[in-house]
Every structure is written in C-alpha cells, then in structure tokens.
Scaffold this motif. Structure first.
Motif, PDB file in Angstrom:
ATOM      1  N   LYS A   7     -22.437   5.368   5.456  1.00 45.97           N
ATOM      2  CA  LYS A   7     -22.017   5.431   4.061  1.00 45.97           C
ATOM      3  C   LYS A   7     -22.507   4.149   3.396  1.00 45.97           C
ATOM      4  O   LYS A   7     -22.418   3.072   3.979  1.00 45.97           O
ATOM      5  N   PHE A   9     -23.063   1.889  -0.516  1.00 45.41           N
ATOM      6  CA  PHE A   9     -22.786   1.645  -1.924  1.00 45.41           C
ATOM      7  C   PHE A   9     -24.066   1.070  -2.511  1.00 45.41           C
ATOM      8  O   PHE A   9     -24.630   0.099  -1.987  1.00 45.41           O
ATOM      9  N   ASN A  17     -23.964   1.516  -8.552  1.00 36.93           N
ATOM     10  CA  ASN A  17     -22.524   1.766  -8.493  1.00 36.93           C
ATOM     11  C   ASN A  17     -22.175   3.170  -7.994  1.00 36.93           C
ATOM     12  O   ASN A  17     -21.060   3.634  -8.199  1.00 36.93           O
ATOM     13  N   GLU A  18     -23.112   3.842  -7.330  1.00 41.03           N
ATOM     14  CA  GLU A  18     -22.846   5.142  -6.716  1.00 41.03           C
ATOM     15  C   GLU A  18     -22.711   4.954  -5.205  1.00 41.03           C
ATOM     16  O   GLU A  18     -23.159   3.955  -4.648  1.00 41.03           O
ATOM     17  N   THR A  19     -22.070   5.921  -4.564  1.00 46.19           N
ATOM     18  CA  THR A  19     -21.958   5.919  -3.102  1.00 46.19           C
ATOM     19  C   THR A  19     -22.692   7.132  -2.558  1.00 46.19           C
ATOM     20  O   THR A  19     -22.936   8.101  -3.270  1.00 46.19           O
ATOM     21  N   CYS A  50     -28.830  -1.364  -1.287  1.00 48.70           N
ATOM     22  CA  CYS A  50     -27.611  -0.780  -0.718  1.00 48.70           C
ATOM     23  C   CYS A  50     -26.848  -1.794   0.124  1.00 48.70           C
ATOM     24  O   CYS A  50     -27.439  -2.701   0.709  1.00 48.70           O
ATOM     25  N   ILE A  53     -20.798   0.665   3.523  1.00 46.51           N
ATOM     26  CA  ILE A  53     -19.362   0.794   3.267  1.00 46.51           C
ATOM     27  C   ILE A  53     -18.671   0.689   4.619  1.00 46.51           C
ATOM     28  O   ILE A  53     -18.935   1.474   5.531  1.00 46.51           O
TER      29      ILE A  53
END
Length: 82
Positions: A7, A9, A17-19, A50, A53
């Motif tokens: 995962k 970010f 600001n998207e995952t 990136c 997460i």
C-alpha cells in the motif's frame, strides 16, 4: 524498495494525496504500476513520488522489525532545508 501488494501514499504528481496498491514493478526503470483507490484503471507512478503505508500493528514483531519498518518509511519522506 516496493513490491507487489504494498500500500502506498502518493506525495507528488497528478495523483498527489491519493492511496493505492502496487500491482507491478518495472525491474529496469523502477516505475510502479499502482491501482489507485477510487480511480479507474492502473497508473505508472515513480517510486520517488510514493511512500509506503505502514500497517497500524506489527504482528508479534521484534523491536528491530519495528525500527526497520520505520527506517523504510523515513527513506521515502521528503526533507526540507533552510
């Protein structure tokens, strides 16, 4: 640094600001193919854009494992200087 299933970010670029989830990595260029949450299709994203997460819990991990994960997270963080 990233592998399929991680995962991420996204901290810069058109998907800032998207995952999402890494679905493929290009071994030659290092580019990531990411399935971005809430967006149709998959997108090629630079790994420098990136950060991973980190899961909320570490499954019975040692303190060294926690430190390694924190170190990996900090490797992707942007830095600012005066």
């Amino acid at each position: 640094m990233f592998k399929v299933g991680d995962k991420v970010f996204i901290i810069r670029g058109s998907h800032q600001n998207e995952t999402g989830v890494v679905t493929a990595t290009d071994s030659w260029s290092g580019s990531l193919t990411v399935d971005i949450d809430g967006w149709p299709g998959e997108y090629n994203i630079s790994p420098e854009a990136c950060i991973p997460i980190v899961p909320k819990t570490v499954e019975a991990g040692s303190i060294a494992e926690v430190c390694d994960r924190l170190d990996d997270l900090l490797d992707g963080m942007p830095t600012w200087t005066n």
